[in-house]
Design a protein around this motif. Sequence first.
Motif, PDB file in Angstrom:
ATOM      1  N   SER A  85       0.838  -1.121   0.118  1.00  0.00           N
ATOM      2  CA  SER A  85      -0.021  -0.060   0.027  1.00  0.00           C
ATOM      3  C   SER A  85       0.890   1.286   0.141  1.00  0.00           C
ATOM      4  N   SER A 117      -6.100   1.051  -2.566  1.00  0.00           N
ATOM      5  CA  SER A 117      -5.978  -0.446  -2.511  1.00  0.00           C
ATOM      6  C   SER A 117      -6.860  -1.140  -3.388  1.00  0.00           C
ATOM      7  N   LYS A 175     -11.497  -3.052   5.010  1.00  0.00           N
ATOM      8  CA  LYS A 175     -10.330  -3.676   3.999  1.00  0.00           C
ATOM      9  C   LYS A 175     -10.386  -5.127   3.860  1.00  0.00           C
ATOM     10  N   SER A 230       0.478   4.252   0.808  1.00  0.00           N
ATOM     11  CA  SER A 230       0.083   5.117   1.733  1.00  0.00           C
ATOM     12  C   SER A 230       0.861   4.795   3.004  1.00  0.00           C
ATOM     13  N   SER A 231       0.930   3.303   2.954  1.00  0.00           N
ATOM     14  CA  SER A 231       1.810   2.398   4.165  1.00  0.00           C
ATOM     15  C   SER A 231       3.385   2.966   3.899  1.00  0.00           C
ATOM     16  N   ASP A 240      -5.090  -3.121  -6.546  1.00  0.00           N
ATOM     17  CA  ASP A 240      -4.167  -4.309  -6.026  1.00  0.00           C
ATOM     18  C   ASP A 240      -5.161  -5.389  -5.568  1.00  0.00           C
TER      19      ASP A 240
END
Length: 403
Positions: free
Chosen positions: A16, A129, A103, A18-19, A132
Amino acid sequence: MTSLPIASRVKRIKPSPSSVASARAKDLRAAGRNIVDLTIGEPDFRTPDNISLAGIKAIVEGNTRYTSVNGTPALRAAILAKFKDRLGITYGENQIALGGGAKQIIFLALMATVENASEVVVPAPYWVSYPDMVLANDGTPVIIDCPAEAAFKLQPSDLEKAITDRTLWVILNAPGNPTGAIYTESELNALADVLRRHPHVHVLSDEIYDEIVFDGKTIKSLVTVAPDLADRIFVVNGVSKTYAMTGWRIGYGVGNPVLVAAINKLQSQMSSCPSSISQAAAVEALTGDQQAIANMRAVYEHRRDLAISLLQNVPQLSCKTSDGAFYIFSGCKGVIGQRTPQGNVIETDQDFALYLLNEEGVAVMHGGAYGMSPFFRISIATSDEVIREACERIAKACSKLTP
Ligand code: PLP
């Protein structure tokens, strides 16, 4: 070390973004840099005390065992009541799937249905997300551009054009991450008309930000305006964003019982059930005092106004208001082609995000991660001081760029 073959489903996806961005900001900070981090996708508020205490009570009273796959009776009842209240639809107990966050529920819904040739329509800008998750489950994401001129919303004619015999899902997300866009009732009606012409197409409606809507606006769900399509609309929600409970990991979805049974079957082999303690806390969140939601909404709205007013002063940026969630998605076309003090040309929004980080220590997400460039996303789930400081740094970084 012996080499372990990693499955192609893992190789075709990426972590991800953002992570990754958030981890990079944390690393730089740990290395002593003064970093203002606007990549964060979670409320900065504490979980309200009444909710935390319900979790503690569950531990003390020994409610620490497996529950049914789809949760405790109390949580199922609370979720059903919430959906009845929000959507005006009475779902049955066999229509609820429970997971470790929205999620996981979205992933499981795709895992339960998507196969090789399945296409999933994903309007861009999208939550990072979705594509993916589709790829991980052997499907094909079909991205539809929803530009700023269309207020970042899926247009019925574009949806119509994207649908093929292989289309299985359309993902809708409103209020949207990263844009905060919401749909009016008539816009949803127009999308429903398209869907009525294509009975093989299902909708995954991610409504995780449904309580974070500004300016006194209220939002309608597609299923509320088109209840005739209810068994083709899987509505996903959870407690993470509304109740500042991201770490508790409770999300849920309601819809077609056949889909729900398939998700529950997968869940029974995957995790058995989400944490019983978090479930007890989620019951309190959904049934207890709701004042905290209104308080947090008012704070987000104030921060949105603050951030927008500051970014709108920067000549290279084009920043419109946001109707909900806690992000601002700003255009940055004006910086493309400009030169940094080091003499580098900014060619993409990713270059711009990197420049902001290196030059002024501001971490933002580049628009390409959400399928739309040149843009960048900032999170307003942080204090006024941090927003002010970050926007000043962004303005300063932009003022140093030369044509
Ligand atoms: N859907 C959207 C649009 C999100 O932005 C997020 C979190 O960033 C999620 C779902 C996941 O929420 P949860 O914490 O319930 O897994």
